[in-house]
Every structure is written in C-alpha cells, then in structure tokens.
Scaffold this motif. Structure first.
Motif, PDB file in Angstrom:
ATOM      1  N   ASN A 160      -1.450  -3.308  -1.572  1.00  0.00           N
ATOM      2  CA  ASN A 160      -0.700  -3.949   0.105  1.00  0.00           C
ATOM      3  C   ASN A 160      -1.240  -3.024   1.788  1.00  0.00           C
ATOM      4  N   LEU A 161      -1.233  -1.779   0.902  1.00  0.00           N
ATOM      5  CA  LEU A 161      -1.596  -0.281   2.061  1.00  0.00           C
ATOM      6  C   LEU A 161      -3.017  -0.811   1.980  1.00  0.00           C
ATOM      7  N   ILE A 162      -3.549  -1.360   0.953  1.00  0.00           N
ATOM      8  CA  ILE A 162      -4.614  -1.269   1.101  1.00  0.00           C
ATOM      9  C   ILE A 162      -5.166  -2.279   1.398  1.00  0.00           C
ATOM     10  N   THR A 163      -5.122  -3.170   1.780  1.00  0.00           N
ATOM     11  CA  THR A 163      -5.852  -4.044   1.523  1.00  0.00           C
ATOM     12  C   THR A 163      -5.286  -4.705   3.173  1.00  0.00           C
ATOM     13  N   LYS A 164      -4.387  -4.167   3.789  1.00  0.00           N
ATOM     14  CA  LYS A 164      -3.948  -5.854   4.692  1.00  0.00           C
ATOM     15  C   LYS A 164      -4.167  -4.420   6.338  1.00  0.00           C
ATOM     16  N   GLN A 165      -4.468  -2.695   6.054  1.00  0.00           N
ATOM     17  CA  GLN A 165      -4.832  -1.307   6.936  1.00  0.00           C
ATOM     18  C   GLN A 165      -4.100  -1.256   8.120  1.00  0.00           C
ATOM     19  N   TYR A 166      -2.268  -1.128   7.100  1.00  0.00           N
ATOM     20  CA  TYR A 166      -1.321  -0.938   8.495  1.00  0.00           C
ATOM     21  C   TYR A 166      -1.906   1.485   8.655  1.00  0.00           C
ATOM     22  N   CYS A 167      -1.491   1.488   9.794  1.00  0.00           N
ATOM     23  CA  CYS A 167      -1.454   2.456  10.546  1.00  0.00           C
ATOM     24  C   CYS A 167      -0.098   3.370  10.452  1.00  0.00           C
ATOM     25  N   ILE A 168       0.981   3.276   9.997  1.00  0.00           N
ATOM     26  CA  ILE A 168       1.796   3.767   8.993  1.00  0.00           C
ATOM     27  C   ILE A 168       2.683   3.033   8.579  1.00  0.00           C
ATOM     28  N   CYS A 169       3.161   3.595   7.381  1.00  0.00           N
ATOM     29  CA  CYS A 169       3.712   3.397   6.210  1.00  0.00           C
ATOM     30  C   CYS A 169       4.711   3.855   5.754  1.00  0.00           C
ATOM     31  N   ILE A 170       6.343   3.382   5.661  1.00  0.00           N
ATOM     32  CA  ILE A 170       7.458   4.003   6.191  1.00  0.00           C
ATOM     33  C   ILE A 170       8.375   3.520   4.255  1.00  0.00           C
ATOM     34  N   ILE A 171       8.030   4.957   3.016  1.00  0.00           N
ATOM     35  CA  ILE A 171       8.580   4.470   2.379  1.00  0.00           C
ATOM     36  C   ILE A 171      10.306   5.149   2.266  1.00  0.00           C
ATOM     37  N   ASP A 172      11.664   3.583   1.620  1.00  0.00           N
ATOM     38  CA  ASP A 172      12.767   4.393   1.702  1.00  0.00           C
ATOM     39  C   ASP A 172      13.323   4.502   0.999  1.00  0.00           C
TER      40      ASP A 172
END
Length: 448
Positions: A160-172
C-alpha cells in the motif's frame, strides 16, 4: 549419528541471545524472559541480516550538504518538540502510558495534514475501522485524503505504501504488526526488530515520514529491543496522568533538532489540543497561602511559571519522612540539610513534603530558592506574596548562584502580572518587575 542442532534462547525484553536457557537475563536483568527459537526462526533471522555493500570510502570534503526540509504537523506544540516540523523520510517513535493520547494525537495530525492536500495512511492493528471512524468524527478530522488500513501483515502495508504514494504513514502499533518472514508471534523481539528495519528502509527509500506508536512496559520504557530506539530518527514520550487533562510530550532523541523542548497539550472532548497559555496551568492566582512559592523554569526555549508547594509537619516516628513530587528527592535532602546547618532550623524532627503543581517534573536547579522559600513559609506558617517569584540555584555553602536567561523568565512573569522577583543578581536590561538581590540563604530569611 546426526549431529544435534544448536539451540538458541532469546530474551524477549532486550533481544540478548544465549546458547542455554537462563532464569535472569545477564544483559537487562529481566526474569523469566528467555524463549527458545525454533530452527525456522533461526534461519529467518540469518536471512534477514543486512549484507555488507561494496561501497568505498570517500573524503568528507567531497560530500554535498543535504538540506533538510520540514513541514508543519498542523499541531503547534508537536512542531516545537520535533524541532520545527516533520521531515520527509523521517522515522518517529511515540511511546506513553495506555490512554495518554498517542493514537488521538496522531490521528488528529493525520486529519490536519489531509486537509492541506497530503495523502495520509493510518494503519491500525488494534482497533476496528468502525472504532477509528467514531474517533475521527469526534476529532473532526475526516477527509478524503486520510486513508485507513486495518491490517497487521507487513507485506500488505508495504504494498500500500509503495503503490499509493503516501506522504505520511502512522503505525498503531508496532507490537501488533507481524512479518511472514519471521515465524515468531507479533510483538516479539524478532518481529519488532525486523518490522522496524523494513519501515526504516521504506521511509528512506520512498521519502515517507512514518510515525510508530509503541507500547511501554511497567517500568515505563518502550517494549521491545533497545535497537528499536536506535534505529528511529526521533523518540517521543508522552508524560502525564491519563486521569488528568494535562499531557506533556517530551523528546528523548531527535536527529533533526534539539531534545530540550516539550509540548504541552490539553485533553478535551475534541481530542488533544495545543495549550495556548501553558504557564497558567501550573500556578494559582488565588490568595497567598503558607507553604506556596512561585518560580520560573526553562523547558527548552519556553519559560514556565510554576507553583512549588511545601508541607512541614511534626514527625510522629523516629525517622522523618521526605517526599517530593516533580522534584528530585536527593536534592530536597541536600536543601534540608543546608537549612539545618545555616539557619539552625530543627527539620530533623519534621516531615517535609514537596509538590510541583500541574504534574511537571523540574529538571533544572533554578527552583532551589523557591523550594527553600516554600519550606520556610510552611514551617513558620507565614504566607508568601502570590505576586513574587523566587529564582536561583542554591549551593552547598549557602550561596545563591545566578541562573541563565533571567530576562526571558522575567518577561514571562510580566505576562502574568507578577510584580516582584527574588533573584541572585539584578538584570542589566529594563524590566517592570521589581527585583531584590539575595546572595545567601541567610538573607532570604531576613527578607521574609
């Protein structure tokens, strides 16, 4: 006869490995923390080790300066702790007690950044999508740029992180995510180590700022191997009682800024909000009372007006009790011994209790004079003026020494209507505060 494979036992607190089981870890001192790794787990650990590259050394003079850009997190107090904002590609670790507001703050930050046009991914392995939607509604942070992934598989998160080009990811949270390459259970040392390394690689390679929420142990440290804190760029800890409104965010490691700053938040119905008038929460403007003294301390670049409370009562036991909340107990014992020596006050027959209001912990010595003033006020049962502040460091010889940034402290006092200050030396700059010089503890008693 086939040779028996060598067993490896791993401590689940610090990651220390041994060829035999031990009741107490020789590295971190934890009891009953060793588990035996299976053959498949040992093989997986070997496969995930980083291979040395063939890179050659180059002179440092030939390396170009890398400019680090930052953008606001939409929360003023968080920007202060981070050193100006979020760095693209930074890996941030946030820890704290259950219920203190880690998930609430980061979800609100994600919603605020989503409204600025940035794509945010919130990965939850603890709560359902419906629970997070309810919290997002309460925080008013629902936006089409805020995406939710209810997943604990690391491979799915990476795709998901690689294909959608997110700016910020939060891991909870990091303790609920697992990697299929490591066969141990989620939250184990091997899993946390492998997942953090993968997230670090993703953050640097794709320039994604990743925030990791970490559980803490009963001792107050983040659960997992110590290497977790070494691999991340920034370590933030939430301080404060979850039953109270006030929360403090303190940086313990920051590769992009200072660690001396703190962020102060209030827990309200709409989540954690930045405290505008921080100092107002740490002192009371009611009438003067015995045992109460005001001081001004520095937390990074911020001056805070604090109230020091003291209670001196006759001891009903042989050994008097000394207790301090928010103040170093050893330093309190030193100040009490100084009062007995210099002022001949028989405090060895009295219990002494010190409290710093608001739940903040004092880490500098500028509050020594206020602690002594509050103790004397309680012992003599004489109130101190609630418009006067006591600022100064007290030495073992009874001298009151100068402290830094006195102009900033006096300016903060002016903002809240204080009129007098007891300090070791008057400032050179003009101030509305009437300053009284006190260079020895014995002169403080004369002034009082």
């Amino acid at each position: 006869m086939a040779k028996k494979s060598l067993s490896i036992f791993e401590c689940q607190h610090c990651g220390f490995q041994s060829t035999k089981w031990m009741g107490k870890c020789s590295n971190c001192g934890a009891w009953e923390s060793f588990i035996e790794l299976s053959t498949s787990q040992i093989q997986a650990l070997k496969e995930t080790k980083v291979l040395l590259s063939n890179a050659s050394a180059i002179p440092i003079t030939s390396i170009e300066y890398e400019h680090i850009s930052k953008f606001s997190s939409s929360e003023e107090e968080l920007d202060i702790v981070l050193g100006g904002g979020i760095v693209p590609g930074g890996l941030y670790l946030v820890g704290g007690s259950p219920g203190v507001g880690k998930s609430t703050l980061l979800l609100k930050v994600g919603g605020g950044l989503a409204k600025t046009g940035k794509k945010i991914l919130y990965v939850s392995g603890e709560e359902s999508a419906g629970q997070i939607k309810l919290r997002a509604q309460r925080l008013k942070c629902i936006h089409e740029n805020l995406f939710l992934l209810n997943e604990i598989d690391l491979n799915s998160i990476k795709s998901n992180l690689i294909t959608k080009q997110y700016c910020i990811c939060i891991i909870d949270s990091i303790q609920t995510i697992y990697s299929p390459q490591v066969t141990s259970t989620p939250g184990s040392i091997s899993q946390v180590r492998e997942i953090t390394f993968e997230l670090m690689r993703l953050a640097k390679e794709y320039n994604i700022a990743i925030f990791i929420i970490g559980h803490i142990t009963k001792e107050g440290s983040i659960a997992g191997p110590r290497v977790l804190e070494h691999m991340v760029d920034t370590v933030l800890y939430f301080e404060g009682d979850p039953s109270r409104e006030l929360r403090m965010l303190r940086g313990f490691k920051n590769r992009f800024g200072t660690t001396s700053e703190i962020g102060i938040f209030e827990m309200r119905d709409d989540g954690l909000v930045s405290a505008k008038n921080a100092s107002k929460m740490f002192f009371s403007t009611k009438q003067s009372m015995p045992g109460s003294a005001i001081t001004v301390v520095l937390e990074g670049s911020r001056a805070l007006v604090l109230e020091i409370q003291a209670l001196v009562s006759e001891s009903s036991f042989g050994a008097p009790k000394r207790s301090a909340t928010g103040f170093d107990t050893n330093r309190l014992s030193m100040l009490l011994a100084l009062l007995e020596k210099k002022l001949e006050i028989p405090l060895n027959h009295y219990d002494v209790f010190i409290n710093v209001t608001g739940g903040i912990k004092i880490t500098e010595t500028s509050a020594d004079l206020a602690v002594i003033a509050s103790i004397l006020s309680s012992f003599r049962n004489r109130p101190l003026s609630n418009t006067t502040a006591f600022i100064g460091e007290v030495s073992l010889t009874g001298d009151i020494r100068e402290i830094g940034n006195i102009d900033m402290r006096l300016k903060e006092m002016e903002n809240y209507g204080f009129t007098k200050a007891i300090i070791p030396k008057k400032p050179n700059t003009h101030t509305k505060i009437k300053c009284f010089e006190v260079t020895e503890v014995t002169k403080l008693l004369d002034w009082m």
